[in-house]
Scaffold this active site. Structure first.
Site, PDB file in Angstrom:
ATOM      1  N   ARG A  82      49.734  45.010  43.601  1.00  0.00           N
ATOM      2  CA  ARG A  82      48.886  43.837  43.834  1.00  0.00           C
ATOM      3  C   ARG A  82      49.730  42.627  44.208  1.00  0.00           C
ATOM      4  O   ARG A  82      49.336  41.819  45.061  1.00  0.00           O
ATOM      5  CB  ARG A  82      48.028  43.546  42.599  1.00  0.00           C
ATOM      6  N   LYS A 184      46.311  36.995  43.840  1.00  0.00           N
ATOM      7  CA  LYS A 184      46.624  36.317  42.581  1.00  0.00           C
ATOM      8  C   LYS A 184      47.649  35.217  42.866  1.00  0.00           C
ATOM      9  O   LYS A 184      48.851  35.377  42.655  1.00  0.00           O
ATOM     10  CB  LYS A 184      47.146  37.320  41.547  1.00  0.00           C
TER      11      LYS A 184
END
Length: 341
Positions: A82, A184
């Protein structure tokens, strides 16, 4: 190995400096060897890209002491992947997956005395992050970056027991259509701070952000994904391109299907259908699942049948199963647990 002399059940959920952290630098098109350091300070140029144009991303994961005394991490490979996705979207160099995993291992080993003991309710929170360290005055990506990773012991998120949350439908948008809501990045969290402070001042625990295009579909809270349970025990998670893909949510979906035998559906969830659900929860690294008892939409109260006193029955089963996998009391799917010590 002797643990630090701390009152583990009362350390709180806040930063505590530990012995060592990992640092690697990117310059001239490559990463250096990197390594551990005892210095917790970051020294950068006054014109560093992170300060000028907020080029930064981060991750969050935990290390646990399991029932047999081992120290493990939970699905760190997904955090590595991620973060690589976040870097690609923000025009930052990707930190290789294997180097990410090795950095996690090194930091956990070096701070093993700080990893809370099994049964204490506390865990060791790991924060990998990367930022533009080179000077940039024009609006463009930096040419120099720093990857860092530190760990800190944190107390149980539910101190004193689980308390269902009351959340409000926010008047603010968390992310723009086709924006960066799915990565993120610190900039997304900065954008949510005013909304959070506003909600807390009004007496709510969290915000419910809606889709920025039509403001009719449920997105997330800014720090956690939503998970709903229908009255016939179907698990429903919202689908949107501007929701951060939560590793905890992904894991809970697997647990629901393969451990509890529940039907799981990922689809757009309308705000107008919330009253049809039996349970609601917020899922993320910090607490696994935080139960939601009530959503307030500009004065209109939407109360879930699970109530304001405890977790709903399905939410509780999901929570207990996943935390059991993390702590070693429930057998984990292959590849989910990375043993370090």
């Amino acid at each position: 190995m002797e643990k630090k002399n701390l009152d583990w059940s009362n350390i709180g959920f806040s930063y505590m400096p530990t012995d060592m952290r990992y640092v690697a630098n990117y310059k001239d098109g490559r990463w250096d060897e990197g390594g551990l350091t005892a210095d917790s300070n970051v020294v950068i140029n006054e014109c560093a890209g992170i300060l000028q144009y907020c080029q930064e991303c981060f991750e969050g994961l935990k290390a646990y002491t399991t029932e047999d005394g081992s120290i493990v991490t939970f699905r760190p490979d997904l955090n590595a992947e991620r973060m690589m996705d976040s870097c690609a979207r923000l025009e930052m160099p990707q930190f290789p997956k294997e180097r990410f995993l090795e950095a996690v291992d090194q930091v956990v080993r070096a701070n093993a005395a700080w990893v809370p003991p099994f049964g204490s309710g506390a865990t060791f929170y790991l924060r990998p992050y990367m930022f533009a360290s080179g000077p940039v005055i024009g609006v463009k990506p930096s040419t120099e970056y720093q990857f860092r990773l530190f760990g800190t012991p944190v107390g149980p998120y539910f101190k004193g027991g689980v308390r269902p949350l009351t959340i409000c439908v926010s008047d603010f948008d968390r992310a723009a259509p086709h924006g960066t809501g799915h990565v993120k990045a610190g900039l997304n969290y900065a954008m949510s701070l005013h909304a959070n402070v506003t909600a807390h001042a009004a007496g709510y625990d969290e915000n419910m952000f809606l889709d920025p295009a039509t403001r009719t579909y449920v997105e997330e809270t800014g720090g956690a994904n939503f998970l709903f349970i229908t009255k016939d025990n179907e698990v429903v998670t919202p689908k949107s391109d501007s929701i951060l893909p939560s590793i905890t949510r992904r894991s809970l979906v697997y647990v629901a299907e393969h451990y509890l035998g529940l039907k799981v559906t990922q689809r757009p969830v309308k705000l107008s259908e919330l009253s049809d659900f039996a349970e609601c929860g917020l899922c993320g690294t910090a607490a696994v699942i935080s139960p939601v008892g009530k959503v307030v939409d500009h004065g209109k109260e939407i109360c879930f049948p699970s109530g304001m006193t405890e977790m709903g029955p399905i939410t509780k089963k999901l929570y207990e199963t996943l935390t059991g996998i993390q702590m070693g009391t429930v057998e984990a799917p292959e590849g989910w647990i990375r043993k370090i010590v």
